[in-house]
Structures are given as C-alpha cells and as structure tokens.
Design an enzyme around this catalytic site. Sequence first.
Site, mmCIF file in Angstrom:
data_model
loop_
_atom_site.group_PDB
_atom_site.id
_atom_site.type_symbol
_atom_site.label_atom_id
_atom_site.label_comp_id
_atom_site.label_asym_id
_atom_site.label_seq_id
_atom_site.Cartn_x
_atom_site.Cartn_y
_atom_site.Cartn_z
ATOM 1 N N ASP A 73 -5.509 -7.048 -5.838
ATOM 2 C CA ASP A 73 -5.501 -5.889 -4.931
ATOM 3 C C ASP A 73 -5.095 -4.571 -5.586
ATOM 4 O OD1 ASP A 73 -5.955 -4.927 -2.267
ATOM 5 O OD2 ASP A 73 -3.796 -4.813 -1.945
ATOM 6 N N LYS A 118 0.821 -1.211 0.000
ATOM 7 C CA LYS A 118 0.000 0.000 0.000
ATOM 8 C C LYS A 118 0.863 1.272 0.000
ATOM 9 C CE LYS A 118 -3.458 -2.562 -0.291
ATOM 10 N NZ LYS A 118 -4.582 -2.903 0.521
ATOM 11 N N CYS A 133 -13.632 -6.592 1.120
ATOM 12 C CA CYS A 133 -14.969 -6.561 0.498
ATOM 13 C C CYS A 133 -15.057 -7.536 -0.671
ATOM 14 C CB CYS A 133 -15.316 -5.155 0.031
ATOM 15 S SG CYS A 133 -15.636 -4.014 1.388
HETATM 16 O O1 SAT Z 1 -3.225 -4.708 5.143
HETATM 17 S S1 SAT Z 1 -3.218 -4.519 3.713
HETATM 18 O O2 SAT Z 1 -3.252 -3.087 3.428
HETATM 19 O O3 SAT Z 1 -2.039 -5.094 3.141
HETATM 20 C C1 SAT Z 1 -4.580 -5.249 3.032
HETATM 21 C C2 SAT Z 1 -5.711 -4.320 2.927
HETATM 22 O O4 SAT Z 1 -6.149 -3.783 3.943
HETATM 23 O O5 SAT Z 1 -6.220 -4.094 1.799
HETATM 24 MN MN MN Z 2 -6.306 -3.934 -0.426
#
Ligand code: SAT
Ligand code: MN
Length: 586
Positions: A275, A206, A250
């Site tokens: 993701d 992220k 989700c």
């Molecule tokens: O914890 S993570 O950011 O790697 C997964 C998520 O929350 O989408």
């Molecule tokens: Mn994610």
Amino acid sequence: MTKNAELAAWVDQVAQLTKPARIHWCDGTDAENDAIIAQMLDSGDLIRLNEKTHPNCFLHRSDPQDVARVEHLTFVCTREQEDAGPNNNWLAPEEGHAKVDPLFEGCMRGRTMYVVPYLMGPYGSPYARAGVEITDSPYVVVNMRIMARIGQRALEHIEAGNSIVRGLHSTGDLDPERRFIMHFPDELMIKSIGSGYGGNALLGKKCHALRIASAQARTEGWLAEHMLILGVESPAGETRYIAAAFPSACGKTNLAMLVPPAEFDGWKVWTVGDDIAWMHLADDGQLWAINPEAGFFGVAPGTSLKTNPNCMNTLGRNAIYTNVAVTPDLQPWWEGMDGDKPAELIDWQGRPHDPANGPAAHPNARFTVAASQCPSFSPQGDAPAGVPISAIVFGGRRSTVAPLVFEALDWSHGVFAGAAMASETTAAATGKVGQVRRDPMAMKPFCGYNFADYWQHWLGFGPKSGKLPRIFHVNWFRKDDNGRFMWPGFGDNMRVLEWVLERCAGRAEAVKTPIGYVPEAGALNLDGLDLDRKTVQDLLSIDPRVWHEEIDQIEAYFATYGERLPQALRDQAARIKAALEDQLAA
Ligand code: SAT
Ligand code: MN
C-alpha cells in the site's frame, strides 16, 4: 508512561479535554493484546471466528454508516489555502482546531484512553518515523498492532529524541455529521473524530504515512507514495524491485503477492509492501524504498485461491476481519471467494443474508493481517535500507482509453503520465462507484499539499541522478464492446512485469508512440494465454482521436492548478498533442 516530558504533557492535555475513565499506555505485548481482545469479545466489539478453521481470527462489524474513508470530511489545514491546493479540502489551522476540539470535549467519558506509540518502517531503519496515536477505540489498538510496530521499542525510539507525529482519535458518537479527519502538517498533528474505519482511524496509515509524510518528504527531499513494493526474482536468482501506484481497491494487494503463471517456470514474486512506499535517493544514485507498514489492510471481496493464493494463505490465522459475512459455523465469507456460495450466511450487518439487502460482505470489507505471515513476504521486507527500485508503475482502473502498458519516454514524461492518471472510483471511499476521476499518482485522497508543488517535487528528482527508475503506466481493466475485461489480470500481469523489467535492462522491443513506448507485437510473452491477435492489438492500441480528447481533459484538469502548474507538464501535454495531430493529419 514516558520520560519524554513533551509527550507526557500532550497526553495530560488530551486527557483533560476528553476526560477518559482511565489511561492505558500500550506496550505492544501479546499479553496486552490478549487482554484487549478478551474485553472486546465481552463487549461484542469482536466475534471469535471458527477456531478450527481460522485460529485466532476475529470479526468486527462497523457501524453501517462507517465503512469507508470519507474524503469530503478530510481536511488539510495549512496557513495558506494555496499550500493545500485544489486537491484538498482546506481550513486554516485555527479553524480546523476550532471545528474539532469541541467534539473531543468529554468524548472519552467512561472509556479507556489508549496511548499507542508506533514506528512506521523497519526497526533500525534511518527512514523509519515515529508517531503516537491516542485513541478510545480498542479496535484501533489491535489493528495498529498489526499494521505498525507499536509499543515499547517505538517508545524507546521516541525517547531517544526522534520527532513524532501526534494523532488524536476518538470514535465520538459515530455521527457522520460530527466526523472529521483533520491534518495539521506544520504541527505534525492529526485529529480524527467520529469514525472507527481503517483509513479514518488507524492514523499511522493514510493520515501519517501519506498525508503528513508526503509534506515532510517534500521539504526533506524524499517521496511518500501510495505504492506497493514487490521483487521479481528471475530463474537466474536475480531480484529486481518495482514500486507501483494504484488507487484504493484496484488490485495493489493482488499484484504485490502475484504468483506467476505456469509458463514462468523459476520466476518468483516477493512482497515487500501492498500500500505505501517511502522512497529515498541513496548515495548510489538509486531510489530505495521501504514499506512503512507491518501488515496488510486489504479488500476481502474478490480475494480467492484463484486471484491471490498467497493472500488466502496469509489470512487464515491471526487476522481481524471487518464487515465480512460469516457462515453458520463462523467461517468468514465474501463475494468472490472460492467454492459455491453457502446456502446460509450471516451478512456483514449480522442479519441472515438476503440478496435483496445487497452483497453478504460489504464491498469494502477488509482483513488485517501481519505481512510476515505472507508466504511471499520478501526476505528484504524488514531491511533497514529498503530495496532499490528499478521501475515505477502507475495504473488506473479504466475500461477505455489507456492501453495495457506503456513506458514513459523519460523521467519528466513519466511524471506527466503519473500526474495525468485517471481511475474509476471504488467502494474504498464513500460516494459513487465507477466514476472516472483524475487520481494523480493514486494520491488524490492522500497528498498532503498542493499537487502542483508535488509534481514539481517529483520533477526535481530528474536532474539529480542518471539511475532513477524507468516509469511505466498500466491498465489491467480495459473492457471490450460487450463490457468484458480484455486482459485476464492477476497472475498473468507477470507478463507485463517481465516486459517492464526487460525494458529496464535495455532488452525488450518497443514501438515509440506519442504517449510513450508500447510493446512491439511479440515482445510480450503471451505463451499459454488464450488471447486472439485482435484482442492483443486492441489492448495495446492507442487511438489518436481518443487520446487527443484525453489530453484536452488532462489540460483542463491541469488548468485548475493555475500558475503553480510546472511548465514541464504543460510542455508534455503540448508535445503529445502535436504528435497526435501529426498522426491524425497523416
Ligand atoms: O481505508 S484505507 O485508507 O486504509 C485503505 C484504502 O482505501 O486504501
Ligand atoms: Mn491504499
């Protein structure tokens, strides 16, 4: 060690600050991984799971206070606060550094400092980007090895002169009071301390691939998005690709690995990513997407052979599990898994499971596993050019308001639909679960700059090409008056994807409403589904009164962006409102 003098100097400088007992440059080899795992088994950082049922699988238990992303401790440090926007916590860069640097002083004493060169994106892709994460967490190293392409080849990419994002991470003392996730987009730098959890600590994910990359993408003219990428192959053998944004926890992983229902004989869904998508407008006028990641860091609870057989068939080997429960013979277990709940379990904190302590697995328990192990992993999953996107889908978790699916009228309206997204919060971040909040493009926690500028950036693609993907909005989570989900979801979401792709091909029928095109009765293939007419009607219904109120709320949210809000979004809200008022007056 490296030939890149700048990188070597930074590593030196970090070592002087953090005072590690030793420095280890990660080469990404199996031998290295085996050695780190062996040492983690010794220290109790990892527990080997049942070798017979789960070969080469390990359990890690986090500190109970360190099990999710911490949005309130995540900062974007731009020179001007306005550039970070109301969607981010902000500090001036020098304040950001001043806040965390003292916490790094001597924090690696007695520990190994790992230097992890990594590549986000397929080898040889013009869209791939490199980074180096320095960390004192062996858990981070073994997870990064699955999630990104780490080691020698990444270092060679860097030594060839490509720029890097520098990430400094330490688990520190895990005290939530001394935990910060700081981003310095202008310096291509991340500093994260006090957490070992996924999104806080695996900095390629992220922090780099979304927060820093979204800011780079803006200046360079591309998009870094919180989206899965999947391919849908028709019985005729034609594959079209969809990118879809949903908030954390989700169902992105489930949708990306969807197995079509029996009625869709000959259809197949291919997984490119679950993701993150990096999308570029190519010379052919189409938006092409790569998955910058190499693995899945998915939510375990709720994953079963019923909900996601491809995932279950990915997970059984070479996986790291975080905060799941285990059976007495050390098989991983979580709520929602197939079969009966075992009589005896050890919970995620290592205690004999007592329901009075809550669920056996933490609701945000995770698995880390290589994408290439997935039975539905796309043959194009590592393609350097990526895949051409036919449709973009936005979706939130909403028990009311949003219909099962609608299509935006055009690109600008699609950007509005994304910007107006709302979703109920989940266990992926600390804080209350189930609160509706605005989560534009599912990027609320991840956009590394002012959302108003981000929406303008999205809108700017509109005039650039006549071949952009069509934009849709879905909601699998609508509930009836008794609080039950109205739509079966999972594999049956294929029915919606088919309509989406048929729309893209200019075929499926739709009704135009103020909020967009909704499937005409009969346009969705519901064969074999046990859904009565009323439920289908309700799922597709748009209540003008409820939507009028919704647009009021969207406008109030947009107003927090002040003058910087693109006029096109204001215009969309006004247009929809006027159309709804006409409907109410009729
Ligand atoms: O914890 S993570 O950011 O790697 C997964 C998520 O929350 O989408
Ligand atoms: Mn994610």
